[in-house]
Structures are given as C-alpha cells and as structure tokens.
Design an enzyme around this catalytic site. Structure first.
Site, PDB file in Angstrom:
ATOM      1  N   TYR A 138       0.816  -1.216   0.000  1.00 21.24           N
ATOM      2  CA  TYR A 138       0.000   0.000   0.000  1.00 21.24           C
ATOM      3  C   TYR A 138       0.855   1.275   0.000  1.00 21.24           C
ATOM      4  O   TYR A 138       0.344   2.362  -0.219  1.00 21.24           O
ATOM      5  CB  TYR A 138      -0.937   0.042   1.222  1.00 21.24           C
ATOM      6  CG  TYR A 138      -2.038  -1.000   1.201  1.00 21.24           C
ATOM      7  CD1 TYR A 138      -2.242  -1.815   0.094  1.00 21.24           C
ATOM      8  CD2 TYR A 138      -2.877  -1.174   2.291  1.00 21.24           C
ATOM      9  CE1 TYR A 138      -3.238  -2.776   0.075  1.00 21.24           C
ATOM     10  CE2 TYR A 138      -3.884  -2.129   2.278  1.00 21.24           C
ATOM     11  CZ  TYR A 138      -4.054  -2.926   1.166  1.00 21.24           C
ATOM     12  OH  TYR A 138      -5.046  -3.872   1.150  1.00 21.24           O
ATOM     13  N   LYS A 186       2.786 -15.519   2.606  1.00 23.07           N
ATOM     14  CA  LYS A 186       2.638 -16.284   1.358  1.00 23.07           C
ATOM     15  C   LYS A 186       4.055 -16.686   0.934  1.00 23.07           C
ATOM     16  O   LYS A 186       4.539 -16.354  -0.158  1.00 23.07           O
ATOM     17  CB  LYS A 186       1.930 -15.392   0.318  1.00 23.07           C
ATOM     18  CG  LYS A 186       1.516 -16.075  -0.960  1.00 23.07           C
ATOM     19  CD  LYS A 186       0.326 -16.994  -0.813  1.00 23.07           C
ATOM     20  CE  LYS A 186       0.044 -17.705  -2.121  1.00 23.07           C
ATOM     21  NZ  LYS A 186      -0.842 -18.869  -1.974  1.00 23.07           N
ATOM     22  N   ASP A 218      -3.840 -18.028   2.221  1.00 20.79           N
ATOM     23  CA  ASP A 218      -5.056 -18.643   1.658  1.00 20.79           C
ATOM     24  C   ASP A 218      -5.630 -19.664   2.630  1.00 20.79           C
ATOM     25  O   ASP A 218      -6.847 -19.757   2.819  1.00 20.79           O
ATOM     26  CB  ASP A 218      -4.788 -19.269   0.281  1.00 20.79           C
ATOM     27  CG  ASP A 218      -3.389 -19.836   0.131  1.00 20.79           C
ATOM     28  OD1 ASP A 218      -2.597 -19.752   1.090  1.00 20.79           O
ATOM     29  OD2 ASP A 218      -3.086 -20.388  -0.937  1.00 20.79           O
ATOM     30  N   ASP A 242      -5.409  -6.431   6.064  1.00 20.30           N
ATOM     31  CA  ASP A 242      -6.587  -5.664   5.660  1.00 20.30           C
ATOM     32  C   ASP A 242      -7.729  -6.637   5.357  1.00 20.30           C
ATOM     33  O   ASP A 242      -8.859  -6.497   5.849  1.00 20.30           O
ATOM     34  CB  ASP A 242      -6.207  -4.861   4.404  1.00 20.30           C
ATOM     35  CG  ASP A 242      -7.276  -3.872   4.006  1.00 20.30           C
ATOM     36  OD1 ASP A 242      -8.267  -3.744   4.738  1.00 20.30           O
ATOM     37  OD2 ASP A 242      -7.129  -3.231   2.950  1.00 20.30           O
ATOM     38  N   ASP A 246     -11.051  -7.888   8.148  1.00 23.41           N
ATOM     39  CA  ASP A 246     -12.467  -7.711   7.803  1.00 23.41           C
ATOM     40  C   ASP A 246     -13.200  -9.047   7.829  1.00 23.41           C
ATOM     41  O   ASP A 246     -14.331  -9.139   8.292  1.00 23.41           O
ATOM     42  CB  ASP A 246     -12.611  -7.066   6.419  1.00 23.41           C
ATOM     43  CG  ASP A 246     -12.655  -5.549   6.520  1.00 23.41           C
ATOM     44  OD1 ASP A 246     -12.212  -5.024   7.561  1.00 23.41           O
ATOM     45  OD2 ASP A 246     -13.119  -4.892   5.570  1.00 23.41           O
TER      46      ASP A 246
END
Ligand code: NAD
Length: 359
Positions: A138, A186, A218, A242, A246
């Site tokens: 980001y 990952k 994942d 992020d 959520d």
C-alpha cells in the site's frame, strides 16, 4: 499527572459514540485530561483541511488519541481528493504518528453468540489480528501506470526492521493473552513473505514462552471460517491483514461492537496509540441516537490496557459491556425480539453506571 487524551470525534455518528466512550472513561474514577479537536469533514468545513496542523499537534502532545470516524457523502466529491476526510486525515494520521501496528480484537460476546454467521460453538471467537499498517504494497513505490495506461505496477517492499517491530508487538500482546501466534504469509511465492517468516522465526527463539506457527494466507482465510477458535494472535503484513481482519470481524456478527488500536513505539515505557471503532461514520443513522456505542467504548478500554497499563480497569469496562448485553439492552443494529431497544445514550449510561458501581 492526569493522562492526556486527544479526542477527535469526527463526523456522522463519531461524536455520538465518542461522547459515550468519554462518559465511560470518566466513570472509571481514573484521572484524565480530555482535549477535543476537529478532524475529517468537520475540520474541512471549518478551516479547509481534514487534518489541521493544530489537530496533529494536539495528538503529538497527548498520551493517546481517541478517534470516532470520518467521512460522509457531503465530502465525497471534494477536490482535490487529497482533501477528502479518509485520504486527507486517516492515512496521514497513521503515517505522521508512526502507527505501524494495527490491533483488532475479535471476540464474540456471549450474549451475542446467536448473531454470528457461524452456528453453534463454532461462532465463539476470541482472537486478535495484528496487521502491519505503514509498509508493504500500500505504500511502496513505484506505483504507476505504464504503456499508455495498459500496464499497472504496484510494489511490495518490507524491510527487516518493519517486520521486527510489529512482530515484537505481537509477542507482547500474545503474552497478555494465550501465548500463541500464527504468523500469516505467502512464503511459498513471495520474497517479502520469506523475509517475514525468517524474521518472525528468529524472534520466536527469544520468546520461548510464546508458541509460533506459520500459515499461508489462503489457508488462514479458510481456517477463519472452518475453525476460528484455533486462533489467538494472527500476525500479518498490511494487505493480508486488511483482508483477514475484515473477514474475522464479521464472525461476531456486528460492526458496531468492534474496537481497534493502532500503536506506535514506546516512549518513556509507554505505548502511544490511536484508538477507534472499526466502523465508519454511518451517515445513514447519524443524529438519530441509534448508533451502537460499544465499539467506541471497547476502544477506550483498549487504550487503558495498551497505553495506560490499566488492565483491571479495562476488564471492568469489558465486563460492564457484557453485563448490559446480558441484561438485554440493544441498540437498533442488534435489536431482536425479546430484547430491549435503547438509544446510544441509554446504553452508554447503563455501561458507565456499571463501571462506576464496580469501582
Ligand atoms: P459504516 O461503517 O459507516 O456503515 C456501514 C453500515 O453499518 C451502515 O448501515 C451503518 O448504519 C452501520 N453501522 C456502522 N457503525 C454502526 C454503529 N456503531 N451502530 C449501528 N450501526 C452502525 O461504513 P460505510 O457506510 O461504508 O461508510 C460511511 C462513511 O464512513 C464513508 O464516508 C466511509 O468512507 C467512512 N468510513 C470511515 C472510517 C473511519 O473513519 N475509520 C472507516 C470506514 C468508513
């Protein structure tokens, strides 16, 4: 000396829920100095910028920041976009105050078990997502369009010190809880993730009392749905955090009850942090007394725990919240048949009363 708290109520339901959080902090009997400042759309309307220099200065002079929420349709078209509340206030607050560790506890309050999308005991969750907040994809550059706009580039960079500081925070927080960290990456594909895993593994040697495991992102997304009860602290980088935070937050079934903290470095042995509900300014219900103040009140409890080392008082607030829910008090967002519909203020009053009575 009283602890100084910068109170940035913001827009929409922000002032309504922050008013209740301040009321509950006052009911603890601890000594605080509250100073208010404008942020977001309210600040833009007042002086043309969503994060005035005076507001930032107040945050820097304070021991902690209590934030409501910013934004709303009134400011969605402000030009340039850098002056819109979210871009012009929230992101700079994080970077200017070096708030690199985002902490989101996700806990099913027992009286709310029925509200979870996961049925039965699977819906019982008590975890914390620790998300790195100021690095990764980001923020890194280059971030641009090439080839006449037909190619897009984002860059993900992590430096060892960025991983180290958030991981150290995660170990501290795990020690306040069940002493378990799942570090999510990952590493089968990404070099930044391999560095992440390397650094977390190194630090785990220095914290033998905390059990550390590694999980691919994942798999973590899947495990959060299959068996969320297995997680204590989830430690992860910015973008994975992020998305996962959520996903995790929806497990409790209610946006109006989720607190968060964004923490910076320790100063004189104290952790500086900004505390805010996870929800936004909810313009659809603003000014109607319908907002659920619990997320803001639990954010204030996090402030006591992390910045002021007042673990017992924080626990007192948390149990007052559970008590109010057990008594059947509900704002409109979580009202169901058989419970009692109350306003923002009535719920805040009930929680503050219980906090004071238990002092
Ligand atoms: P939102 O969180 O404001 O609202 C989503 C839904 O949840 C709405 O129906 C709202 O009524 C309800 N809701 C939210 N908080 C509630 C509470 N405490 N009690 C009862 N109901 C509640 O998200 P949104 O509608 O996507 O965004 C509205 C504005 O808030 C936008 O301008 C957005 O950019 C901004 N926003 C700000 C922040 C922040 O300040 N940190 C975070 C998210 C969104």
């Amino acid at each position: 000396m009283p602890r100084k708290i910068a109170v940035l109520a913001g827009d929409g339901i922000g002032p309504e829920v922050i008013h209740e959080a301040v009321k509950v902090l006052q009911a603890t009997g601890l000594s605080f100095e509250f100073e208010e400042a404008l942020v977001g759309g309210a600040a833009y309307d007042d002086g043309g910028h969503p994060l005035p220099a005076s507001t930032l200065d107040l945050c820097r002079r304070s021991d902690a920041v209590l934030l409501g929420a910013v934004g709303g349709p009134k400011w969605d078209q402000v030009q340039p976009p850098e002056l819109r509340p979210e871009v012009g206030a929230l992101l700079p607050l994080r970077s200017e105050l070096n708030l690199y560790a985002n902490v989101r506890p996700v806990k099913t309050l027992t009286p709310m078990l029925k509200e979870s999308p996961l049925k039965g005991s699977r819906g019982k969750v008590d975890l914390v997502v620790m998300r790195e907040l100021t690095g990764g994809i980001y923020f890194a550059k280059p971030r641009e369009r090439r080839n006449d706009g037909n190619t897009a580039v984002d860059t993900c960079i992590y430096h060892r010190h960025e991983v180290e500081r958030i991981a150290r925070r995660a170990f501290q927080i795990a020690r306040l809880r069940r002493h378990e960290i799942v570090s999510v990456d990952k590493a089968n594909v990404l070099e930044t993730s391999r560095l992440w895993r390397e650094v977390v593994t190194e630090l785990s040697v220095q914290h033998p009392d905390v059990k550390v495991t590694h999980m691919l992102v994942d798999n973590c997304a899947m495990q959060l749905i299959r068996e969320p009860g297995q997680f204590d602290v989830i430690l992860t980088e910015n973008m994975f955090g992020d998305i996962l935070s959520d996903e995790a937050s929806v497990l409790t079934g209610s946006l109006g009850m989720l607190p968060s903290a964004s923490l910076s470095d320790e100063k004189d042995g104290k952790v500086f942090g900004l505390y805010e509900p996870v929800h936004g300014s909810a313009p659809d219900i603003a000014g109607q007394g319908r907002a659920n103040p619990i997320a803001a009140i639990l954010s204030a409890a996090m402030m006591l725990r992390y910045s002021f080392d007042e673990t017992d008082v924080a626990a007192r607030i948390e149990s007052a919240v559970e008590h109010a829910l057990e008594a059947g008090l509900r704002t409109a967002d979580v009202f169901t048949k058989g419970t009692k519909l109350v306003s923002t203020t009535e719920l805040g009053d009930a929680i503050a009363f219980k906090v004071k009575a238990a002092a």
